[in-house]
Design a protein around this motif. Sequence first.
Motif: not given
Length: 921
Positions: A603-612
């Motif tokens: 699930p951290s991939l989606g969070i990293l995408e948002q932060v990006l």
Amino acid sequence: MNKYITTTFLILLLAVLVIAQGPPVDKLIFVLQPDESRAIRDIIDGRMHIWLWYIRSPENIELARARGLNLIDVAGCGVYNLQVNPVTTNATFNPFTIREVREALNWLVDRNYIAEELMRGLGIPQYTPFRVGSPEYVRYIDLMIQYERKYAYDFEKARQVITEALTRAGAVFRDGKWYYGDQPIVIKIIARAEDVRRDIGAYLAEQLRNLGFEVDIRTVPASVAVPIVYRGDPRTGEWHIYTEGWAFTGGMTAFEDDSFEFFYMSPFSGTIFNEQYSDYARERLPAEFKDVAKKLTGGEYKSFAERRQLVEKALQYALSESTRVWLVTQKCPMPSAPNVEAPFDLMGGYWSPYALRAIRFTDRQGGELVVGQLRSFFTEPWNPFNNWLYDQLVLRNVYDTGIWIHPQTGRYTKLRSEFRVETAGPNGTLNVPADAVKPVVTGPEPGQVEWRRVGEGVQATSHIIWTIPKGYWHYTILPNVDKPRVAMTVADVLYGIAHIFQRVNETTKIHDPGTITPGAQVFVERLVGLKVEDAGDNIVVHMWVNYWHPDETFIVQFFDVTPSYPWELAYLMDVAVASGRLAWVVETAQAKNIEVLDLAKGPSLGILEQVLSEVKGSVPQAISEFVNNTDVSARWAALESWYEAMKHFYVSNGPFYLERVDTAANQAVLAAFRDYAFDTSREYAPLYKPRVPVIEITDIITSAPAGVPISATLSATLEGSPYNNVEMKFILFDAAGNVVYSGEGTRIGDGRFKVEVPADVTSMLKPGVYTLNIIAVGADAAVPILFSRSVVVTASAEQIIEEVSRSVEQQVSAVRERIAALGGDVARAFESLSGAIEQMSRGIDNVNNRVGNIESGISTVAESVNTLSDTVTQLQNSIAGLQGSLGLTNGLLALVVILLIVNLVVSLRRRATSGGGTVVR
């Protein structure tokens, strides 16, 4: 025809040239294979090419050899031990809060039984943090032997020590059981289910039950054990003992300075040392132990002698505290297919990062190579602080560090970057240029770091010069990427340094104690200043540090600044953590009820995408002076394109890039990065064949009288030729394990060496059996070659004479006491026995003559016999002087003296004829 051959040759040559950059193979396909027998069969049948675990069954070892598999035979890739919870628990009494109870576990476990029976001979008993056969073990082998004797298996001693300690603590032993208050003492063991630790746990449980404890043992896999032991709160009392294992991916390490701090006090190795949870860490961990361990980690010693003193003290505390109880060093025969070859570590085997970076087929170029793993490599999050063996065996081929432990010498060497060291240590200093800079944290947000000049008059102990090949980040596999914009830059290096300073600083938002290793602390505390230069194809970094080590390659160990991630990805991770949306480590994620950062899955991939989407285009303060707008835009665009194409954020700079992750199928695919900085098979070519010399004892004296030298001669060859680059030392132990003498071997010819205990040392030895240990290490391969031989020291002539004289004196004294006691009886018998006295005197003369004859026949004890003759004559004169007042009893006592002397002379003769030395050739 010739034209066809020429064309074909050119095509093949071109193919070789194209494929040369990066690793020899095209892909590494990691698969899960938890069954040892199936792993061997898979390699035999060609479905797998290498298995990154060691064979534990003698039958499978025999099968692998019979079918022609490569089987590297190393020892020390890992250890098994017990982790012991010393923390006061909330609900029930924890007996292991008592130091003596923890220490007694050393006597309670029979390490030989574990090594020989449970591990079927594939283990070696281990008592200290130093693996048996490691350079540290050999360096301090006298201490190792002393601890092995002190803590040898002794069930009754364990019972006695535990009984005394628990009784003092208020526990009661009744009806064969231990109680604290009204409750029985229950010891909770977590035993790993996947390997021999299941059996170790069962054995330990039985031993504890035999002492009167109730035992609750849970045999569980890593997925259950790890969260409880390494992430959970130890105060809950959910466990007291864990059957632990450590893999030494660094393999053979010449110096393990940080071992004591890591294993006995670093939160990075367990929450039992996290002061947030642990009263032991806050209150009971000895201050001197912490001080000694920190000095070792920080290289705060000026000589090997001073280092030895610190190690001695650290070992004392390590064994007495026993928050970790060491059990066995593992033997690690690792298999691979007959048509592959790879560098391997002489202790760590194929776990060395050089292995898969340079593994190759011997019958073809390129190709896809299948790598089997024992356990899942998706257990932990894939981020910079992953410390799980099975994950790291994948990831270390994807990211680069500058250096690693040389797999044959144990010293630091190039993995990607070259280094050079200048040092004035341990006592001197070097001038630091005034324009050198040092990072200063200026705020809590990511990247809030300034580079301040150190100014005039600053000095440091050592100067490290790094040459880091620029190369490219993995972005270049994408189409339409502007390569120059995604090459490594000074900004990547500087942001990596700034990140370490911020992460260690407690005031920043990216600080997490779970990420702080002893090495990170040393980096921040000992860096004095640095200068970073763009030098064409390389980045050159000058670092001045207050750190010294006797081995200059170890001066660089904590100061590797080769970046593993591009600055934009590092900044993205920092912002995600600082904003509270992700955590570096699982413990923190659980405590905050957030996700843990994982670059590859979950699930951290989606969070990293948002932060990006929020930070793209940003430039952190720490590197704002070292980038331009064009480079910034290109980097962020490349990161976006990478995630869109690869569906993960794991961008790095190693010889392979992460092509695909399939957690459901337990598979990861790495593809060769052909824009890598160099050809790994050419760069690591010397590592394919270890240069281990053959060393043999050719002559040794195994028996000699005191006063005669004890010596041995040895030969050393390498590939059939005499070999001179051997360091050799020897130690002579007495029967109690005390060091009698130690020294170094000397070269006496081409490939010939001699060790000798000199005569002035042996002359002081008491007769008995001694042990001569000889340790030889080749300069090109640090695996020690050990010899242990028994040596019998017999009595010298002088010692025999001294013993006889002492015996005669004792017996004469006894006679005199008897004469005095007889007093009156002697006076009354005087008149009737005067003739007998004269007869006895003549007997004494005859004995004197016989003694003289024996003297002439025993040249080695001539002086002794003469002394005895004088003694006899003196005794005769003394007895004759008593004739005027002594009677029959005096004569009888004189006869006793004569008989005693005769007996002693006969004994002398027997001893004299049994002298000399035995030489085995």
